[in-house]
Design an enzyme around this catalytic site. Structure first.
Site, PDB file in Angstrom:
ATOM      1  CE  LYS A   1      -4.124   1.947   0.431  1.00 41.76           C
ATOM      2  NZ  LYS A   1      -3.852   2.665  -0.616  1.00 41.76           N
TER       3      LYS A   1
ATOM      4  CB  SER B   1      -5.898   4.473   1.960  1.00 44.46           C
ATOM      5  OG  SER B   1      -5.697   5.660   1.415  1.00 44.46           O
TER       6      SER B   1
ATOM      7  CB  THR C   1      -3.108  12.953   5.747  1.00 40.52           C
ATOM      8  OG1 THR C   1      -3.323  12.078   4.720  1.00 40.52           O
ATOM      9  CG2 THR C   1      -1.726  13.283   6.156  1.00 40.52           C
TER      10      THR C   1
ATOM     11  CE  LYS D   1       4.430   7.759  -1.465  1.00 38.46           C
ATOM     12  NZ  LYS D   1       3.650   8.235  -0.297  1.00 38.46           N
TER      13      LYS D   1
ATOM     14  CG  ASN E   1      -4.913  16.286   1.004  1.00 37.77           C
ATOM     15  OD1 ASN E   1      -4.791  15.683   1.900  1.00 37.77           O
ATOM     16  ND2 ASN E   1      -6.249  16.433   0.485  1.00 37.77           N
TER      17      ASN E   1
ATOM     18  CE  LYS F   1       3.409   7.006   6.441  1.00 32.18           C
ATOM     19  NZ  LYS F   1       2.868   7.997   5.401  1.00 32.18           N
TER      20      LYS F   1
HETATM   21  P1  NAD Z   1       0.276  18.422  -2.089  1.00 31.87           P
HETATM   22  O1  NAD Z   1       0.843  18.114  -3.279  1.00 31.87           O
HETATM   23  O2  NAD Z   1      -1.346  18.793  -1.931  1.00 31.87           O
HETATM   24  O3  NAD Z   1       0.927  19.739  -1.359  1.00 31.87           O
HETATM   25  C1  NAD Z   1       2.091  19.991  -1.184  1.00 31.87           C
HETATM   26  C2  NAD Z   1       2.521  21.173  -0.899  1.00 31.87           C
HETATM   27  O4  NAD Z   1       4.085  21.384  -0.625  1.00 31.87           O
HETATM   28  C3  NAD Z   1       2.189  22.480  -1.723  1.00 31.87           C
HETATM   29  O5  NAD Z   1       1.887  23.493  -1.124  1.00 31.87           O
HETATM   30  C4  NAD Z   1       3.589  22.904  -2.542  1.00 31.87           C
HETATM   31  O6  NAD Z   1       3.715  24.074  -2.753  1.00 31.87           O
HETATM   32  C5  NAD Z   1       4.421  22.598  -1.320  1.00 31.87           C
HETATM   33  N1  NAD Z   1       5.894  22.387  -1.680  1.00 31.87           N
HETATM   34  C6  NAD Z   1       6.383  21.634  -2.602  1.00 31.87           C
HETATM   35  N2  NAD Z   1       7.633  21.808  -2.785  1.00 31.87           N
HETATM   36  C7  NAD Z   1       7.922  22.367  -1.817  1.00 31.87           C
HETATM   37  C8  NAD Z   1       9.273  23.123  -1.299  1.00 31.87           C
HETATM   38  N3  NAD Z   1      10.392  22.780  -1.875  1.00 31.87           N
HETATM   39  N4  NAD Z   1       9.256  23.780  -0.205  1.00 31.87           N
HETATM   40  C9  NAD Z   1       8.137  24.277   0.448  1.00 31.87           C
HETATM   41  N5  NAD Z   1       6.785  23.938   0.042  1.00 31.87           N
HETATM   42  C10 NAD Z   1       6.951  22.775  -1.136  1.00 31.87           C
HETATM   43  O7  NAD Z   1       0.980  17.149  -1.367  1.00 31.87           O
HETATM   44  P2  NAD Z   1       0.409  16.515   0.288  1.00 31.87           P
HETATM   45  O8  NAD Z   1      -0.631  15.629  -0.235  1.00 31.87           O
HETATM   46  O9  NAD Z   1      -0.244  17.813   0.892  1.00 31.87           O
HETATM   47  O10 NAD Z   1       1.851  15.972   0.637  1.00 31.87           O
HETATM   48  C11 NAD Z   1       2.522  16.841   1.599  1.00 31.87           C
HETATM   49  C12 NAD Z   1       3.423  15.670   2.402  1.00 31.87           C
HETATM   50  O11 NAD Z   1       2.629  15.232   2.969  1.00 31.87           O
HETATM   51  C13 NAD Z   1       4.285  14.753   1.692  1.00 31.87           C
HETATM   52  O12 NAD Z   1       5.479  14.715   2.291  1.00 31.87           O
HETATM   53  C14 NAD Z   1       3.372  13.757   1.332  1.00 31.87           C
HETATM   54  O13 NAD Z   1       4.105  12.411   0.954  1.00 31.87           O
HETATM   55  C15 NAD Z   1       2.942  13.669   2.984  1.00 31.87           C
HETATM   56  N6  NAD Z   1       1.637  12.868   2.989  1.00 31.87           N
HETATM   57  C16 NAD Z   1       0.586  13.219   2.382  1.00 31.87           C
HETATM   58  C17 NAD Z   1      -0.678  12.311   2.591  1.00 31.87           C
HETATM   59  C18 NAD Z   1      -1.980  12.616   1.999  1.00 31.87           C
HETATM   60  O14 NAD Z   1      -2.930  11.845   1.992  1.00 31.87           O
HETATM   61  N7  NAD Z   1      -2.082  13.601   1.391  1.00 31.87           N
HETATM   62  C19 NAD Z   1      -0.571  11.276   3.427  1.00 31.87           C
HETATM   63  C20 NAD Z   1       0.559  10.888   4.054  1.00 31.87           C
HETATM   64  C21 NAD Z   1       1.740  11.736   3.838  1.00 31.87           C
END
Ligand code: NAD
Length: 420
Positions: A67, A354, A187, A103, A218, A91
């Site tokens: 997953k 999920s 999340t 992944k 997100n 996790k």
């Molecule tokens: P997303 O694409 O919705 O948002 C990413 C955000 O990070 C955006 O605001 C973008 O502008 C910013 N960003 C990108 N590069 C950057 C940089 N160099 N410096 C500062 N900001 C930057 O992604 P998300 O889903 O919110 O995921 C964000 C983190 O959370 C990731 O590490 C992801 O693996 C982790 N995560 C997300 C989920 C989920 O359900 N969405 C679950 C577990 C972990």
């Protein structure tokens, strides 16, 4: 700086230094079971053919089907995807889900693609991998720069290739095709549940707690909204273009920022939190070390390193992003009594929801949103208590404790199957 997989292996070794892990077991945990690398051809709008590089790493499936999310980002590479797949295995075990870890990623700047090109790319990824994935094999989900629309296209492509609709093949889908409403906020909600627990345990009040959040996607913006609604003071927010920090102690309003960033009909927005003129501009580097009580990295890896860890002012870090803190920074933060709620626990709400979505899909049933959120909170709190008890037992930080707990569980599963 080390690459994310080297950091992940250091974290594994740190846990192995605390509890006895057989040599052969450690060696097995240091390697992904399968690595798939594919070429994805896309006919671009200008008529030219462009080929993108895609990956799926299936790290370990001792506890159940693989997953993990799929990331579309220009910086995606195999070491990053390997690290992220390993963290998924850890996790899922920390929160007790019957899953292994995987992944995926595509090396692309999705903001440069039209909607049609993006759909072609998403379908091409599935065409390249459909024999390796599926509801009982490996179930992908969204990650950075992928969303429910991308999951919808991917689930459709998988279903076309199989000849029947398979909603359980992907999670994080639109609600109309088997997604669940609670997934989009899970999340952040999971991480926020833990923040509330920590604030309550330390006898503090939300109104006295200042929060800085890196990343307004997100994970970041939903966390900002939950915190704002509960009365916490948001003093800094950033995205890939830069940061904004509050002026004269004024709390940042995430709803207004979201309105500013949202552009009708666009998959990705070009607007930034920095376009707001109400607050002071700063850099992402400044945001990480700004004066606040709680820091929430919610963007990408390797943000808190040995270079800036000793300047961090926050007392608590809630890691919504995967891998934002390097092992060297962890040592510094622990010495400085900063509580780090690690990614493998703090952001596990996403994969937990999920799991709820997948369970409902394969059983053809549906739960209410409030029921889902209640179950999510229960799992988050129970997992936090387990990590807390393990940390106290061995006198270690929460990250090491999470890894110890997960490795024990994965090892037990491998023993049960007769692998080790
Ligand atoms: P997303 O694409 O919705 O948002 C990413 C955000 O990070 C955006 O605001 C973008 O502008 C910013 N960003 C990108 N590069 C950057 C940089 N160099 N410096 C500062 N900001 C930057 O992604 P998300 O889903 O919110 O995921 C964000 C983190 O959370 C990731 O590490 C992801 O693996 C982790 N995560 C997300 C989920 C989920 O359900 N969405 C679950 C577990 C972990």
């Amino acid at each position: 700086m080390k690459n994310p997989f080297e950091n992940a292996m250091q974290q594994l070794q740190n846990a192995a230094d605390v509890v006895e892990i057989g040599e052969g077991v450690l060696e097995l945990l240091q390697k992904p079971q399968r690595i798939h690398e594919i070429a994805i051809p896309v006919k671009m709008d200008n008529g030219k053919l462009k080929t993108f590089r895609g990956y799926r790493v299936q790290y370990n499936n001792a506890r159940g089907p693989y997953k993990g999310g799929i990331r579309f980002h220009p910086a995606v590479d195999i070491d990053e995807v390997k690290a992220l797949s390993f963290w998924m295995a850890i996790k899922c075990a920390v929160v007790g889900l019957p899953y292994g870890g995987a992944k995926g990623g595509v090396e692309v700047n999705p903001k440069e693609l039209s909607k049609r090109e993006l759909q072609e790319l998403s379908r091409g990824y599935v065409r390249g991998l459909y024999l390796e994935i599926g509801p009982n094999i490996d179930i992908p989900a969204p990650d950075v720069y992928t969303n429910e629309q991308v999951m919808g296209w991917m689930m459709d492509q998988y279903s076309l290739l199989k000849g029947y609709t398979s909603p359980g093949s992907f999670t994080g889908k639109p609600v109309e095709i088997g997604g669940i409403t609670a997934r989009a906020t899970a999340t952040a909600r999971g991480g926020f549940t833990l923040l509330e627990r920590i604030i309550e345990q330390s006898n503090k009040k939300p109104q006295e707690t200042r929060i800085a959040i890196q990343g307004f996607g997100n994970a970041g913006y939903v966390f900002a909204q939950l915190a704002y609604d509960a009365g916490y003071k948001i003093v800094g927010v950033s995205d890939s273009r830069g940061a904004i920090v509050s002026k004269n102690g004024k709390c940042i309003n995430p709803y207004k920022l979201l309105e500013l960033k949202q552009e009708k009909g666009k998959i990705y927005c070009d607007k930034s939190v920095c376009d707001s003129k109400e607050y002071k501009e700063a850099t992402n580097e400044e945001l990480l070390v700004m004066d606040c009580n709680v820091l929430v990295p919610a963007a990408i890896e390797n943000q808190i390193t040995e270079k800036n860890a000793s300047d961090v002012k926050a007392e608590t870090i809630i890691e919504l992003a995967n891998g934002p803190t390097t092992p060297e920074a962890d040592e510094i933060l622990y010495k400085n009594n900063v509580i780090v709620v690690p990614d493998v626990l703090a952001n596990a709400g996403g994969v937990t929801a999920s799991y709820f979505e997948w369970s409902q899909n394969i059983q053809n049933t549906s739960w209410s949103e409030s029921e889902t959120n209640r179950k999510l909170a229960e799992i988050m709190i129970e997992s936090y208590e387990n990590v807390y008890d393990t940390a106290k037992k061995y006198d270690i930080d929460y990250r090491k404790a999470s890894f110890v707990l997960a490795i024990e569980r994965i090892t037990q599963a491998m023993e049960g199957r007769g692998w080790v």
